[in-house]
Each structure stands twice: as structure tokens, then as C-alpha cells.
Write a protein that holds these residues in place. Sequence first.
Motif, short mmCIF file in Angstrom:
data_model
loop_
_atom_site.label_atom_id
_atom_site.label_comp_id
_atom_site.label_asym_id
_atom_site.label_seq_id
_atom_site.Cartn_x
_atom_site.Cartn_y
_atom_site.Cartn_z
N VAL A 41 -97.68 45.48 45.68
CA VAL A 41 -95.93 44.61 45.36
C VAL A 41 -96.81 42.81 45.55
O VAL A 41 -96.14 42.05 45.00
CB VAL A 41 -95.42 45.61 46.15
CG1 VAL A 41 -93.56 44.35 45.35
CG2 VAL A 41 -95.52 46.74 44.99
N THR A 42 -96.98 42.89 47.46
CA THR A 42 -96.97 41.83 47.37
C THR A 42 -98.49 40.77 46.80
O THR A 42 -97.57 39.67 45.70
CB THR A 42 -97.85 41.43 48.50
OG1 THR A 42 -97.56 42.48 49.49
CG2 THR A 42 -98.20 40.37 49.38
N PHE A 43 -98.94 41.19 46.17
CA PHE A 43 -100.13 40.56 45.05
C PHE A 43 -99.65 40.00 43.41
O PHE A 43 -100.03 38.67 43.46
CB PHE A 43 -101.34 42.02 45.30
CG PHE A 43 -102.21 40.53 44.81
CD1 PHE A 43 -102.95 39.87 45.26
CD2 PHE A 43 -103.20 41.15 42.92
CE1 PHE A 43 -104.31 39.38 45.05
CE2 PHE A 43 -104.00 40.60 42.68
CZ PHE A 43 -104.85 39.68 43.59
N SER A 44 -98.66 40.88 43.83
CA SER A 44 -98.03 40.49 42.14
C SER A 44 -97.10 39.60 42.25
O SER A 44 -96.63 39.12 41.38
CB SER A 44 -97.69 42.00 41.36
OG SER A 44 -97.13 42.95 41.60
N SER A 45 -95.84 39.77 43.61
CA SER A 45 -94.71 39.29 43.99
C SER A 45 -95.41 38.06 44.35
O SER A 45 -94.32 37.36 43.66
CB SER A 45 -93.92 39.97 44.25
OG SER A 45 -93.32 40.79 43.63
N ALA A 46 -95.97 37.59 45.01
CA ALA A 46 -96.02 36.59 45.89
C ALA A 46 -95.46 35.20 44.38
O ALA A 46 -95.68 33.97 44.13
CB ALA A 46 -96.86 36.51 46.37
N PRO A 47 -96.55 35.32 43.60
CA PRO A 47 -97.18 34.11 42.71
C PRO A 47 -95.97 33.78 42.30
O PRO A 47 -95.77 32.02 41.76
CB PRO A 47 -98.12 34.69 41.41
CG PRO A 47 -98.78 35.62 42.18
CD PRO A 47 -97.97 35.95 43.37
N ALA A 48 -95.13 34.85 42.36
CA ALA A 48 -93.66 34.16 40.97
C ALA A 48 -92.44 33.64 42.33
O ALA A 48 -92.15 32.94 41.75
CB ALA A 48 -92.95 35.30 40.46
N ILE A 49 -92.39 34.38 43.44
CA ILE A 49 -92.37 33.97 44.52
C ILE A 49 -92.55 32.08 44.53
O ILE A 49 -92.17 31.30 45.03
CB ILE A 49 -91.72 34.26 45.45
CG1 ILE A 49 -91.30 35.38 45.46
CG2 ILE A 49 -90.74 33.54 46.69
CD1 ILE A 49 -91.44 36.90 46.45
N TYR A 50 -93.55 32.14 45.00
CA TYR A 50 -95.23 30.74 45.56
C TYR A 50 -94.51 29.82 43.71
O TYR A 50 -93.80 28.63 44.09
CB TYR A 50 -96.52 30.94 44.43
CG TYR A 50 -97.03 29.43 44.44
CD1 TYR A 50 -97.21 28.97 45.63
CD2 TYR A 50 -97.09 29.48 43.15
CE1 TYR A 50 -98.26 27.29 45.16
CE2 TYR A 50 -98.31 28.63 42.74
CZ TYR A 50 -98.49 27.70 43.90
OH TYR A 50 -99.07 25.95 43.45
N ARG A 51 -94.04 30.52 42.09
CA ARG A 51 -93.48 29.40 41.60
C ARG A 51 -92.39 28.43 41.85
O ARG A 51 -91.71 27.06 41.91
CB ARG A 51 -93.80 29.57 40.24
CG ARG A 51 -94.80 29.31 39.13
CD ARG A 51 -94.23 29.97 38.29
NE ARG A 51 -95.45 30.26 37.67
CZ ARG A 51 -95.72 30.69 36.15
NH1 ARG A 51 -94.79 30.80 35.09
NH2 ARG A 51 -96.95 30.82 35.26
#
Lengths: 315, 278
Positions: B145-155
Motif C-alpha cells: 500500500v505504501t509503495f502505491s499510495s506514496a506517489p499520489a501523496i507526493y504529487r
Amino acid sequence: MFLGMFLLRKVAIALATMLAVSFLIFLALEVNVEDVAVKVLGQYSTVEQRAAWLAQNGYNDPFLLRYVRWLGQFVAGDWGMSTFFRAPVVDMVLPRLAASAILAGGALLVIVIFGLGLGVLAGMRPGSLLDRMISVFSVVTTSIPDFASAVFLSGIFVFWLGLLPGASTMISGLSLAELVLPVSVLGLYSMGYLARVTRASMVDVMGTHYIRTARLKGASMGRIVLRHALRNALITPVTVIMLQLPWLLSGVIVIEVFYAYKGFGTLLYDAALNQDIYLIEACAMISVLVVVLSQILSDLLYGWLNPRITLGARA
Amino acid sequence: MFVPYLKKPLVLIGGGLALGWLLVAIFAPLIAPYDPLQTLQPLAKPMVAGAKGELFLFGTDMLGRDIFSRLVWGARTVVIYSTLATLTAYAFGLLFGLIAGYAGGRTDAVLSFLANVVLSFPVLVLYIVIIVVIGASPVNIVIAVTFSSAPAIYRIVRGITIDVASRDFVKAAVTQGESTLRILFVDILPNTTGPLAVDFCLRLGYTAITIGTLGFLGLGLPPPTPDWGGMVNEGRAMAIAFPHLVIFPCIAISSLTLGLSLLADGLREVNDAKERHA
């Protein structure tokens, strides 16, 4: 003129993304050659068997060399053999992709018709009862996980009313009745988001001066919406539709598994359960390719619908 | 400060649902009448008294475990893992978003490209690949979950950071000679909380859906952990004869995710209104 440059730039970014994605997939699944051997030959293969197989298939070469070779073969259409189905991966993926395209196409149709329709209705008179009702409806449908809406809808239409079949195996050819439930669940999940985007865009347009002028001129509500508002209000939503594709692809996996539909989603699912490594690689590559292509399409569509922006500026 | 939030029916209903499940998760041992793993009586129907006069509110599953108790303990599972996974995703997304937004240039370009690469995977495909590689365990699900959600939060964080970093008070802090770390975490970070609170509620809901979906696909938390999605998966084959096996877990997860998105919606409305007044 501008369009050519823009397209070239987008394609270059897409290629770079695909290259990075392919490297990630290969790194994740094939960096550990022992694991590959176990996945291909099974848990009960002996150490000697694995070593022999690895040597025979070039797995003793350096990682980067293996990656480049794998990528070359992939681009050339040689996607390896499925270890579980014992068939060339490429022959399995394409027909399944076509089957899923039918499902996704139907869902897109539902999403476009109802998402845009509800959004326009809600945005025509912001704050009205109809607007509130549509807003609640779209929040509810997008918040419920798709496997749960599948359970609820099947509960109503299959068990309670007995109107529709509960599985979509398509054993006796393409059956429209079997498509109704999977398409509805997929559509229901994604249409709410589109409806919200459409509503917001519609509210913006309805507040502009040229709409007020039309209103003061005495034009009817129907004429204002159809002739003046829609053309501008639909620019953003239409672009958003294409960006829904990745979500739709995720949904397709769940829904296909739920209704036992023989498409791309169940293929990836079976591949995952059986550790069918080459099949997983191909499915992952294809699904990212679909996403990347849909993004390019979405950008093009936006530029084409909205001549006011120059394409270069948005990239 | 919180008064405008409490006047919104959306916030109250959504917050009530979410808070309700949180309380259920905390007090699970007190609420659940039976041990969620204990075999009592197979496939009892809901509200029908058992052989020894026990009451199974939502019936029992094919292994004879009380569904109500499993739902209550399942709330604990979903609350713990969704929160944990969302928080770790936030830790990475925030860190890299702040760095990219503040540093700009090549750092930003590289990080943003990487985020786009991860985001170009359909979420479920990414999860499946990760789970196939590292296996399905509680920790691995948090990692996935971290791997796939972090990029969206990053944006999101990157966007806000770029905006905030151009304001005068940040320039003033730079002129004063404040350290970069202090600027990032003391001057910029607090300005991101409004939009991030909304996103956090939504993402918590998505994560709950994800964990449920992985459970439904049989790729989630390994049995016999009480897990809502897993319960639907186990009951699916017999759902025609025993609909109670799947209906109740579906209602549970839907009410939680619906509560979280209503809450997010309410928060967003209040934030937007505040901005209009400001």
C-alpha cells in the motif's frame, strides 16, 4: 505544426515510462534467479534440475544482459511460455484482452451516459434538491468497494428478483444478459467521479457572463444548457473519462473474478495465484501500456476540444 | 476552531460512522460475544438459536465461527492495517514531496518521473505484482500500500510546497538564515494540513477498500485472521444457499468506506468555505 511536436514529446515520455516500468517489472520478478527456477519448475524440483534449467536458459548471464534480451523478445512478441497453462503467453493474453475490452467498453458507455448526464443535471441548478440527491448518489456509489456492490446487486437481481444470471462465464457464446451485472457494477463505481467532475465544470460555466447574457436575452433553460453551456462544460469531463481507464482496469480484475468472466483480469488473477511468472510480466506490461496510451489520448482530446490552450504549454 | 466542522451533517454522519468503527475496533474484546477463531456450530442462520441455546446474531460461517464476532475483530484488523499503511505512505509522500517541491530542478524532475512510473500501473496490478514477489503477510500488505499510495501523496505535497515556497514568509525565513530542514518542516509543512486532511480521510477509505479487495481476491491477510474481504472470499462459493456469509461483511466495509468519504467531503466543503472568506 504544434500538434506534431506535442505528440512527439508525449510519445517520448510514454516510451521512457514504459522502459522504466519494464525494468521495474523485470527487476521485481527476475532479479532472483533461484526464485525464477522454483516458480517455473515447481517447488519439488531438485537443486540439480534448477541449476541445469538456469544454465540452459541463459540465466547465468549478468542481470542487465538478461533484461535487454528479455525486453527485445518482448517487443518482438515473444512473451515466453505460461508455466501453468503450458501455452505461449502471447496467444493467451490477446483474446482475453479482447474479452475484457467488451466488458470495459460496456462499462465506459454506462459511465459516459450516466456520469455526464447526472453531472449536467446536477450542475444546471447547483444547490437544488436534484443536485443534492445526485451528489449523495455519487458519493455512495464511489465509496462502496466494487466487490461489495457486486454482492449487493447480485443479491437483489439474482437471488431476490431472479432476473439475471449470477455468473458471466459466457460458456454458450456472448450473452447480453450475463453482461448486465458486471457492466453495471463497473459503471456504477466509476460514474460517480465523472458526475462530480461534470457537475463542478457545469457550475463554473453556468456562472459565466455569456450564460448570464443568454439568460437575460430570454433564452430558455433547455436552450442555454444545450446550445451554450454544454460545449464548454464537457471539456474537462471528457478528458477525465480517459483517465478513468486505470481505475477501470483494476475494477475489471475484481469484477471478472467475481462473475467468473474469462477476461484479462481473471488471467492475471490466475497467473498471480499460480506464480505464473511470464504471464504476470506480460499482463503487467500490457496493462501499463493501456494506461500510458489512454493518457496520450486524453491529452490529445483535451487539446482538440479546447482550442484556447496551446498544447505545448500544458505539457 | 472545530465548530464549523461540527455544523456540517456530512461531517457528523461520516465522522460518526468512522468513529463508530474505531470504537468497535478498540473495544472488540468487550463487544464480540465469541472468540472469532473458535468453531461453534457450522452454518447457523442469523438470529437462530444454536444447539446449546447460543444466539448467533449474524449466523456462523462454514467453519462454525460466529460471524458477528469475526466482523467485530475484523474492524480491528482493518483499522490497524489501513491506518498503519496510510501513515507510512504519508511519511514517504510528505518527505519526498517537500524535497521535490522545495529543491525543484533535477531532484524534482527525477522524483516526479519515478512517481509517474509507479502511478502508471493500475493500482491492483501493482499490488498483485508486489504480493507475488514478496508474499501476502500483514507487513507486506503495508509495504504494498505504501509503495502505491506514496506517489499520489507526493504529487499533492509537491504541488502545495511549490506554491507555499514562493510566498514571502518563506523568503523571509531563507533570508534570516533558517536551516532548510526548519523551513521544510516548520514553515511549509503546517500549510499543507488543510488539503491533506481531506486526502487522508479519502486515502484511509481507499486503503480499507484495497485491503478488502486483496482479501476478496485471496491475496490479503493470511487466514484465519478475521478480515472482511477474506470473509467475502471464503463465503462466496456458498453465498447462494447462505447469503449471510457475504452480506454482513460487505455491509461492514461499505459503511466504513462510505463514512470516510462523507467525512472527507464535509471537510472539503468547510475548507473551501474558509478559503472563500479568507
